[in-house]
Every structure is written in C-alpha cells, then in structure tokens.
Design a protein around this motif. Structure first.
Motif, PDB file in Angstrom:
ATOM      1  N   THR A 192       0.749  -1.205   0.123  1.00 49.60           N
ATOM      2  CA  THR A 192      -0.099   0.093   0.165  1.00 49.60           C
ATOM      3  C   THR A 192       0.978   1.118  -0.144  1.00 49.60           C
ATOM      4  O   THR A 192       1.999   1.508   0.475  1.00 49.60           O
ATOM      5  CB  THR A 192      -0.609   0.018   1.260  1.00 49.60           C
ATOM      6  N   SER A 193       0.613   2.232  -0.844  1.00 53.58           N
ATOM      7  CA  SER A 193       1.173   3.372  -0.723  1.00 53.58           C
ATOM      8  C   SER A 193       1.314   4.233   0.592  1.00 53.58           C
ATOM      9  O   SER A 193       0.129   3.922   1.323  1.00 53.58           O
ATOM     10  CB  SER A 193       0.578   4.446  -1.708  1.00 53.58           C
ATOM     11  N   LEU A 194       2.388   4.781   0.989  1.00 50.53           N
ATOM     12  CA  LEU A 194       2.525   5.146   2.059  1.00 50.53           C
ATOM     13  C   LEU A 194       1.415   6.372   2.471  1.00 50.53           C
ATOM     14  O   LEU A 194       1.001   6.537   3.315  1.00 50.53           O
ATOM     15  CB  LEU A 194       4.074   5.799   2.099  1.00 50.53           C
ATOM     16  N   TYR A 195       1.274   7.031   1.366  1.00 52.20           N
ATOM     17  CA  TYR A 195       0.198   8.136   1.525  1.00 52.20           C
ATOM     18  C   TYR A 195      -1.039   7.780   1.500  1.00 52.20           C
ATOM     19  O   TYR A 195      -1.890   8.749   1.735  1.00 52.20           O
ATOM     20  CB  TYR A 195       0.534   9.023   0.146  1.00 52.20           C
ATOM     21  N   SER A 196      -1.459   6.458   1.520  1.00 50.65           N
ATOM     22  CA  SER A 196      -2.643   5.908   1.811  1.00 50.65           C
ATOM     23  C   SER A 196      -3.056   5.286   3.186  1.00 50.65           C
ATOM     24  O   SER A 196      -4.222   5.447   3.275  1.00 50.65           O
ATOM     25  CB  SER A 196      -2.942   4.671   0.636  1.00 50.65           C
ATOM     26  N   LEU A 197      -1.878   5.524   3.866  1.00 47.22           N
ATOM     27  CA  LEU A 197      -2.230   5.195   5.195  1.00 47.22           C
ATOM     28  C   LEU A 197      -2.638   6.212   6.054  1.00 47.22           C
ATOM     29  O   LEU A 197      -2.454   7.486   5.594  1.00 47.22           O
ATOM     30  CB  LEU A 197      -0.668   4.624   5.748  1.00 47.22           C
ATOM     31  N   PRO A 198      -3.300   6.073   7.245  1.00 50.68           N
ATOM     32  CA  PRO A 198      -3.626   7.169   8.024  1.00 50.68           C
ATOM     33  C   PRO A 198      -2.503   8.167   8.219  1.00 50.68           C
ATOM     34  O   PRO A 198      -1.334   7.638   8.501  1.00 50.68           O
ATOM     35  CB  PRO A 198      -4.035   6.391   9.440  1.00 50.68           C
ATOM     36  N   GLY A 199      -2.822   9.384   8.550  1.00 49.57           N
ATOM     37  CA  GLY A 199      -1.760  10.202   8.638  1.00 49.57           C
ATOM     38  C   GLY A 199      -0.711   9.905   9.663  1.00 49.57           C
ATOM     39  O   GLY A 199       0.410  10.275   9.889  1.00 49.57           O
ATOM     40  N   THR A 200      -1.340   9.605  10.969  1.00 48.85           N
ATOM     41  CA  THR A 200      -0.483   9.208  12.175  1.00 48.85           C
ATOM     42  C   THR A 200       0.394   8.011  11.888  1.00 48.85           C
ATOM     43  O   THR A 200       1.392   7.950  12.352  1.00 48.85           O
ATOM     44  CB  THR A 200      -1.433   8.874  13.360  1.00 48.85           C
ATOM     45  N   LEU A 201      -0.148   6.995  11.055  1.00 53.44           N
ATOM     46  CA  LEU A 201       0.653   5.555  10.845  1.00 53.44           C
ATOM     47  C   LEU A 201       1.693   6.062   9.814  1.00 53.44           C
ATOM     48  O   LEU A 201       2.874   5.634   9.746  1.00 53.44           O
ATOM     49  CB  LEU A 201      -0.069   4.798  10.142  1.00 53.44           C
ATOM     50  N   GLN A 202       1.475   7.057   8.947  1.00 53.24           N
ATOM     51  CA  GLN A 202       2.643   7.797   8.039  1.00 53.24           C
ATOM     52  C   GLN A 202       3.465   8.082   8.815  1.00 53.24           C
ATOM     53  O   GLN A 202       4.771   7.966   8.430  1.00 53.24           O
ATOM     54  CB  GLN A 202       1.865   8.599   6.947  1.00 53.24           C
ATOM     55  N   ASP A 203       3.365   9.176   9.709  1.00 50.70           N
ATOM     56  CA  ASP A 203       4.350   9.602  10.662  1.00 50.70           C
ATOM     57  C   ASP A 203       5.267   8.600  11.247  1.00 50.70           C
ATOM     58  O   ASP A 203       6.474   8.685  11.531  1.00 50.70           O
ATOM     59  CB  ASP A 203       3.631  10.468  11.686  1.00 50.70           C
TER      60      ASP A 203
END
Length: 365
Positions: A197-208
């Motif tokens: 999954t694209s990193l930018y598709s993850l919830p913002g908190t999980l991206q961080d």
C-alpha cells in the motif's frame, strides 16, 4: 449513557491490569532473561561448529543476529495470563533487504532474489528460504542446548514449528510459558516491496510513525522464511508480517490499543477463537480503520471495531491492509456466518451486558 458505558468498559480493563498484568510481567522477566542468554550464545556461535577457522557466512548465521520481543505481552494487549511471547531473530549480513530484489509470487507470498551478497540461493539466484530456515533452526537449537542456566527458569523444552522454534518454558514458580523463536529478515524502508500500500494511503498518524522508523533504521516489516500450505517454488517463498510496526504503533496510541484489548477480552468470554479470531486480526482491522477509531470513546470504539470486523466478513474473508490482495482470514462460509451472528449479538450489548458475560465466563471476574 455512552459515558457510563465507557466507565464500565474502563473498569473491565482495570481488572485485567490488577489481576493479569502482574503475572504476565513476571513471565516477561523470565523470557527476557532467556533472550539475553540466547543473545550471548549468538556472539560466540562460531564455537558451535567444528573447524571454526573454515566457517563461511552460510554456516554462521546467528553471530550478528539481534533479538526483538513481540506478541501481546509486549504490546500491552494481554487479557489472560496465558499470553503470547514472541522472540524475533532478526538476521544480519548478508541477509538484509538491501541485498535483495523483493518479488511477489503467483502464490501471493514473496521471493527474495539476490542482487548482491553470497548467501544461500537456488539455481535461479533466489534466496533458498527453506534451506535458510533449516540451518537457522539447527543453529538456534544448538544455542538453546548450550545455555546452562537462566535466572527464573527451571526447564526449557522445544520443537520445530512451521515458522519458529516453539519453546516451552517452566519457571522456578512452576508456571508455564510458550515462546515462538522466529527467524526474520527485516526491511527498513517502506517502498521496497511490490504490491505494498502506498505510504500516502495510510492514516496520517501511521505515516508519521513509519517515517520515524525509517529515520531510525528500525524494522518496518519482516519476512519469515516459511509459508503455510503447498505451493510451486515452495523452497523460495517467504511470508510477510507487520508485527513490529503494529506493536509500536498501537503502544503509542493507547486509546485504540484499549479498544483492541476490549475486543480480545470479550472474545475470550465468548470463545470466538473457535471461529478463527486471532489477536493479529483484531490489530490489523484496528490499524486499517484507525482514522475512524481514534476519535471515539472506549465503548463506542469497541463497538465500531466489532462492526468493522463484521462488515469485512461479508466477503467471507478479511483482507490485509498493507499488501494488495492479501487474505489474512479464511474460513468456510458457514463458520463465517456463525461468527458474524455472534458479532451481531455482541453489538447489541450495553457495557453492563458485557460485564455480566465476563463475570459468568471468565474466572477473573
């Protein structure tokens, strides 16, 4: 009413903290002592084999390996005294992700093809995962057998499992602990794997969170040199897991973690394990729907998490979140229908109904 429900739900978890967590912490200490003894054996593992001066990397796999702790006991997710203790054996050079091209097999599992390095390989240049596991298991067993004593532990038995050495520990207090000792190849950058999954598709908190792991050079996901079932190219297949990512993410988001704990607790009382519900499935659905859960109270989040599991089972499966077309739950339709009916029943409960159920079914209450 929502506030009352959440107060009751919070009290249920507080009982776990008072009556279950202290025993888990004592077992945790014994497991840590064993891990330290194993790590010491890794540092001297070149003496395990005859002719140490002739060692090649394929015969000295553990010397630079490191141990990481996983399982419910380390995630703050335990709800019973019999909880999961996992020790991940993270390999070092040449078994590091930068030496491989990561490929998705038609089986939906993964192959690691050597770009550089001189480790175990098949005739086509892929990591020979089956041989790697076999040699790792032999070295791990040799290390276990060399340990003379561990504080707090009277006896350690073991057997080879599908993806881990299964350890059976008897403590000085005559308690019994099961530990999976699982070899892993760690990946420390998000975008290395196909169908991820694209990193930018993850919830913002999980991206961080993922970015912090990348900056620290910490494992983000891992490959285990073993897969269930029978497949073409079985010898080269690896299974992907995100246990360490989910562990650290949920530990840093305690409200959602407690929603997972409450689902696990109710699941114990309702015996949902007979339907195939496992801790990692609850975690995976919680991470997938983190954006919805993070704004809710404990009780409303618990019900929302149940509803998400119920909804996903409409297709008789639960799909993974991190990898495209990864089925992480598969049961016969009639069993899934029974499970969905049980979830629907629990969705109709108040927190007081849940408390009464726990008091009837679990000795803790």
């Amino acid at each position: 009413m929502t506030d009352l429900n959440s107060r009751i739900a919070r009290d249920l978890l507080a009982r776990v903290d008072r009556n279950i967590v202290p025993e888990v912490k004592r077992n945790n200490e014994a497991v840590r002592n064993l891990a330290e003894a194993l790590q010491q054996q890794f540092r001297t593992c070149n003496t395990l084999l005859e002719g140490a001066e002739a060692l090649v990397p394929e015969r000295n796999l553990l010397q630079r390996a490191t141990l990481m702790h996983g399982g419910s006991a380390y995630e703050g997710l335990c709800v019973t005294k019999k909880t999961d203790f996992d020790i991940l054996v993270v390999l070092n050079k040449p078994y590091i992700f930068t030496n491989f091209e990561l490929l998705r097999d038609s089986s939906k599992f993964f192959c690691l093809k050597w770009k550089r390095g001189n480790g175990l390989s098949d005739c086509a240049g892929y990591l020979h995962a089956a041989e790697l596991q076999s040699r790792l298991f032999d070295e791990l067993i040799a290390c276990i057998n060399r340990i003379e004593s561990v504080t707090g532990i009277r006896k350690v038995d073991y057997k080879k499992g599908l993806a881990a050495i299964n350890l059976y520990i008897t403590t000085d207090r005559d308690t019994h602990i099961s530990v999976d000792l699982a070899p892993q190849i760690a990946v420390r950058k998000w975008g290395e794997c196909p169908d991820l999954t694209s990193l930018y598709s993850l919830p913002g908190t999980l991206q961080d969170h993922v970015r912090r792991l990348e900056c620290n050079g910490s494992p983000i996901y891992l490959f285990s040199p073993a897969v269930p079932g029978r497949h073409d190219n079985q010898h080269r297949l690896c299974n992907i897991n995100f246990s360490m990512l989910e562990k650290e993410f949920l530990r840093s988001n305690t409200d959602v973690r407690d929603m997972v704990r409450l689902v696990k607790l109710v699941g114990e009382a309702c015996q949902w394990k007979k339907y195939g519900l496992k801790s990692f499935l609850i975690k995976r659905v919680a991470v997938k729907h983190f954006g919805d859960l993070q704004t809710k109270t404990l009780w409303d989040g618990f019900r929302a998490l149940l509803a998400h599991i119920w909804k996903e089972l409409e297709t008789n499966t639960i799909y993974g979140f991190f990898v495209k077309d990864e089925q992480v739950f598969q049961k016969k339709p009639d069993k899934v229908a029974e499970f969905r009916a049980a979830l629907a029943e629990a969705l109709g409960w108040s927190a007081e109904d849940a408390r009464r159920k726990l008091e009837r079914e679990l000795s803790l209450y």
